[in-house]
Design a protein around this motif. Structure first.
Motif, PDB file in Angstrom:
ATOM      1  N   LEU A  11       0.821  -1.203   0.000  1.00 20.20           N
ATOM      2  CA  LEU A  11       0.000   0.000   0.000  1.00 20.20           C
ATOM      3  C   LEU A  11       0.856   1.254   0.000  1.00 20.20           C
ATOM      4  O   LEU A  11       0.593   2.207  -0.742  1.00 20.20           O
ATOM      5  CB  LEU A  11      -0.929  -0.014   1.226  1.00 20.20           C
ATOM      6  N   VAL A  12       1.905   1.246   0.842  1.00 21.31           N
ATOM      7  CA  VAL A  12       2.809   2.405   0.892  1.00 21.31           C
ATOM      8  C   VAL A  12       3.522   2.582  -0.440  1.00 21.31           C
ATOM      9  O   VAL A  12       3.641   3.703  -0.960  1.00 21.31           O
ATOM     10  CB  VAL A  12       3.834   2.233   2.036  1.00 21.31           C
ATOM     11  N   ASP A  13       4.007   1.476  -1.010  1.00 20.60           N
ATOM     12  CA  ASP A  13       4.690   1.550  -2.301  1.00 20.60           C
ATOM     13  C   ASP A  13       3.757   2.077  -3.384  1.00 20.60           C
ATOM     14  O   ASP A  13       4.157   2.903  -4.222  1.00 20.60           O
ATOM     15  CB  ASP A  13       5.211   0.164  -2.703  1.00 20.60           C
ATOM     16  N   ALA A  14       2.507   1.610  -3.386  1.00 20.61           N
ATOM     17  CA  ALA A  14       1.547   2.059  -4.397  1.00 20.61           C
ATOM     18  C   ALA A  14       1.264   3.544  -4.244  1.00 20.61           C
ATOM     19  O   ALA A  14       1.193   4.290  -5.232  1.00 20.61           O
ATOM     20  CB  ALA A  14       0.249   1.253  -4.275  1.00 20.61           C
ATOM     21  N   THR A  15       1.132   4.006  -2.993  1.00 21.91           N
ATOM     22  CA  THR A  15       0.870   5.427  -2.751  1.00 21.91           C
ATOM     23  C   THR A  15       2.046   6.277  -3.202  1.00 21.91           C
ATOM     24  O   THR A  15       1.877   7.322  -3.838  1.00 21.91           O
ATOM     25  CB  THR A  15       0.612   5.658  -1.247  1.00 21.91           C
ATOM     26  N   ARG A  16       3.255   5.809  -2.877  1.00 22.07           N
ATOM     27  CA  ARG A  16       4.455   6.554  -3.274  1.00 22.07           C
ATOM     28  C   ARG A  16       4.559   6.662  -4.796  1.00 22.07           C
ATOM     29  O   ARG A  16       4.837   7.739  -5.342  1.00 22.07           O
ATOM     30  CB  ARG A  16       5.703   5.864  -2.703  1.00 22.07           C
ATOM     31  N   GLU A  17       4.330   5.556  -5.485  1.00 24.84           N
ATOM     32  CA  GLU A  17       4.410   5.569  -6.942  1.00 24.84           C
ATOM     33  C   GLU A  17       3.314   6.447  -7.539  1.00 24.84           C
ATOM     34  O   GLU A  17       3.527   7.140  -8.542  1.00 24.84           O
ATOM     35  CB  GLU A  17       4.290   4.141  -7.489  1.00 24.84           C
ATOM     36  N   ALA A  18       2.119   6.419  -6.938  1.00 24.47           N
ATOM     37  CA  ALA A  18       1.006   7.221  -7.458  1.00 24.47           C
ATOM     38  C   ALA A  18       1.320   8.713  -7.353  1.00 24.47           C
ATOM     39  O   ALA A  18       1.108   9.482  -8.302  1.00 24.47           O
ATOM     40  CB  ALA A  18      -0.279   6.885  -6.691  1.00 24.47           C
ATOM     41  N   VAL A  19       1.844   9.139  -6.205  1.00 26.92           N
ATOM     42  CA  VAL A  19       2.178  10.555  -6.028  1.00 26.92           C
ATOM     43  C   VAL A  19       3.336  10.940  -6.945  1.00 26.92           C
ATOM     44  O   VAL A  19       3.337  12.028  -7.543  1.00 26.92           O
ATOM     45  CB  VAL A  19       2.532  10.843  -4.550  1.00 26.92           C
ATOM     46  N   SER A  20       4.331  10.050  -7.082  1.00 28.48           N
ATOM     47  CA  SER A  20       5.459  10.319  -7.966  1.00 28.48           C
ATOM     48  C   SER A  20       4.995  10.528  -9.406  1.00 28.48           C
ATOM     49  O   SER A  20       5.461  11.431 -10.107  1.00 28.48           O
ATOM     50  CB  SER A  20       6.462   9.165  -7.890  1.00 28.48           C
ATOM     51  N   THR A  21       4.055   9.703  -9.838  1.00 23.03           N
ATOM     52  CA  THR A  21       3.537   9.832 -11.198  1.00 23.03           C
ATOM     53  C   THR A  21       2.745  11.125 -11.353  1.00 23.03           C
ATOM     54  O   THR A  21       2.820  11.789 -12.399  1.00 23.03           O
ATOM     55  CB  THR A  21       2.638   8.622 -11.541  1.00 23.03           C
ATOM     56  N   ALA A  22       1.983  11.489 -10.315  1.00 19.46           N
ATOM     57  CA  ALA A  22       1.235  12.741 -10.366  1.00 19.46           C
ATOM     58  C   ALA A  22       2.182  13.933 -10.507  1.00 19.46           C
ATOM     59  O   ALA A  22       1.898  14.891 -11.246  1.00 19.46           O
ATOM     60  CB  ALA A  22       0.378  12.886  -9.100  1.00 19.46           C
ATOM     61  N   VAL A  23       3.323  13.869  -9.817  1.00 22.74           N
ATOM     62  CA  VAL A  23       4.314  14.950  -9.908  1.00 22.74           C
ATOM     63  C   VAL A  23       4.915  15.008 -11.314  1.00 22.74           C
ATOM     64  O   VAL A  23       5.161  16.094 -11.846  1.00 22.74           O
ATOM     65  CB  VAL A  23       5.413  14.748  -8.847  1.00 22.74           C
ATOM     66  N   GLU A  24       5.145  13.833 -11.931  1.00 21.17           N
ATOM     67  CA  GLU A  24       5.644  13.822 -13.307  1.00 21.17           C
ATOM     68  C   GLU A  24       4.635  14.496 -14.244  1.00 21.17           C
ATOM     69  O   GLU A  24       5.012  15.242 -15.155  1.00 21.17           O
ATOM     70  CB  GLU A  24       5.901  12.379 -13.757  1.00 21.17           C
ATOM     71  N   ALA A  25       3.354  14.221 -14.032  1.00 21.92           N
ATOM     72  CA  ALA A  25       2.316  14.858 -14.849  1.00 21.92           C
ATOM     73  C   ALA A  25       2.336  16.372 -14.643  1.00 21.92           C
ATOM     74  O   ALA A  25       2.185  17.148 -15.597  1.00 21.92           O
ATOM     75  CB  ALA A  25       0.944  14.278 -14.486  1.00 21.92           C
ATOM     76  N   TRP A  26       2.521  16.788 -13.403  1.00 24.18           N
ATOM     77  CA  TRP A  26       2.597  18.229 -13.098  1.00 24.18           C
ATOM     78  C   TRP A  26       3.782  18.859 -13.835  1.00 24.18           C
ATOM     79  O   TRP A  26       3.650  19.948 -14.414  1.00 24.18           O
ATOM     80  CB  TRP A  26       2.746  18.418 -11.591  1.00 24.18           C
ATOM     81  N   ARG A  27       4.928  18.200 -13.795  1.00 26.39           N
ATOM     82  CA  ARG A  27       6.112  18.727 -14.483  1.00 26.39           C
ATOM     83  C   ARG A  27       5.840  18.903 -15.976  1.00 26.39           C
ATOM     84  O   ARG A  27       6.252  19.893 -16.590  1.00 26.39           O
ATOM     85  CB  ARG A  27       7.295  17.784 -14.285  1.00 26.39           C
TER      86      ARG A  27
END
Length: 381
Positions: A11-27
């Motif tokens: 769950l923690v890994d999935a959350t971390r990856e989800a936020v990381s991907t959201a930041v890539e989209a923001w960039r």
């Protein structure tokens, strides 16, 4: 950054990856917005305005981002190495007349959509048992919009299942991914030209060659320059104090193998390993315990001397990435006393004495862990 959780918690890994991907989209969205701003300036006056100072912009924009963007995404954005640049772009947009009170929530809505899509995909992947294909994708394709677009796609779980079937049929899935990525990059560059983003810096050769397992999960600058050690450290946000500390940890972990430690620290890829250690420190992981594996498994000695530096880099990466509880049963325990008795840095008389002594029945440990031999310097994380 995302608050660290338990190592290996799905769950923690999935959350971390989800936020990381959201930041890539923001960039990606900020890069497009900045390209449009520059294009409009060139059309109006032919000269682009200078960006505001990075430090001033980062301080000025931080409170606005915290007020208008979800906490997890805001923290990850401001914890990234490129936050000062994004803050400059955001401040420049406001100076150009963009209402950040409207613009930032719109970006946040897209980022949240991406975050939730990745999280939902992760849950389905975990249920279907295809998580290994996401790891393969991240190891095979460089970080960036192409890879993150695949992972955030609603069809990603189906793609992962297809990869599993192809692999079962004996197909080289990595080769297919590499070929597909090359096509995707061409498409991405074509779209960028249409949007007027051709002024964006091209990915450097060092950044391109560094993408892969060695940098999985790391935030690499597109213009990474490993030929200039000092500049590379600045690009990767590694301070001289941190670099000295990580170098000292390597030397302590490779006690008695000073030559090999020196080769590792002089390797062109050392800044990438230092960045990995910095990331582990931020996540609260015991970096030094991982480095102790360098003498517990010396398979890096095998091979030509010309490739020793490259093998040391790979061995260090493996030591840092593998969970501490993972044991390689194929490797026999190392008798460190006997190993050091062969070291050129040990006095010949001591070497003969060590060779005559029976091998200790205790588990092998690095010398700097032995009682009474701890270095005088204070220990970090």
């Amino acid at each position: 950054m995302v608050t660290p959780g338990h190592e290996g918690d799905p769950l923690v890994d999935a959350t971390r990856e989800a936020v990381s991907t959201a930041v890539e989209a923001w960039r990606l969205m900020m890069a497009v917005a900045d390209a449009v701003r520059r294009h409009q300036q060139r059309r109006r006056g032919g000269v682009e305005e200078d960006l505001p100072p990075a430090g001033e912009a980062a301080t000025d924009i931080a409170s606005t981002v915290r007020d208008l963007v979800p906490d997890d995404i805001a923290v990850a954005l401001m914890g990234g190495a490129d936050w000062p640049q994004m803050a400059q772009q955001t401040a420049a947009l406001r100076r150009a007349g963009v209402d950040l009170g409207v613009f930032l929530p719109q970006l946040a809505e897209v980022a949240v959509t991406v975050r939730d899509a990745v999280a939902e995909n992760a849950i389905r992947i975990s249920r279907d048992g295809t998580g290994e294909w996401e790891r393969m994708l991240r190891e095979t394709l460089p970080a960036g919009p192409v890879r993150e677009a695949i992972l955030s796609s609603p069809t990603w779980p189906d793609i992962a299942a297809t990869m599993a079937r192809l692999n079962a049929d004996g197909i080289d899935v990595r080769q297919i991914l590499a070929s597909a990525h090359n096509e995707g990059v061409g498409l991405d560059q074509a779209v960028a030209r249409v949007l007027g983003a051709e002024s964006a810096p091209a990915t450097s050769r060092d950044a391109t060659l560094s993408y892969g397992p060695l940098t999985t999960g790391l935030d690499l600058p597109r213009d990474l320059d490993l030929s200039d050690r000092a500049r590379a450290m600045r690009q990767l946000a590694i301070s001289p104090v941190e670099n000295e500390r990580y170098g000292r940890w390597v030397q302590e972990a490779m006690f008695g193998r000073e030559r090999e430690a020196g080769l590792l620290l002089a390797a062109r890829q050392w800044p990438l390993l230092a960045t990995r250690m910095a990331e582990m420190e931020r996540e609260g992981k015991p970096v030094r315990d991982h480095l102790d594996r360098l003498l517990a498994d010396t398979s890096w000695e095998q091979g030509s001397s010309a490739r020793l530096s490259a093998r040391l880099v790979q061995a260090t990466h493996n030591a840092l990435r593998r969970p501490l509880e993972e044991v390689d049963s194929s490797r026999a325990a190392v008798d460190t006393a006997a190993a050091r008795s062969q070291s050129a840095s040990v006095d010949p008389a001591k070497r003969r004495s060590a060779a005559k002594s029976p091998a200790s029945a205790e588990p092998a440990i690095a010398a700097h862990r032995a009682v009474g031999q701890a270095p005088a310097r204070g220990r970090g994380k």
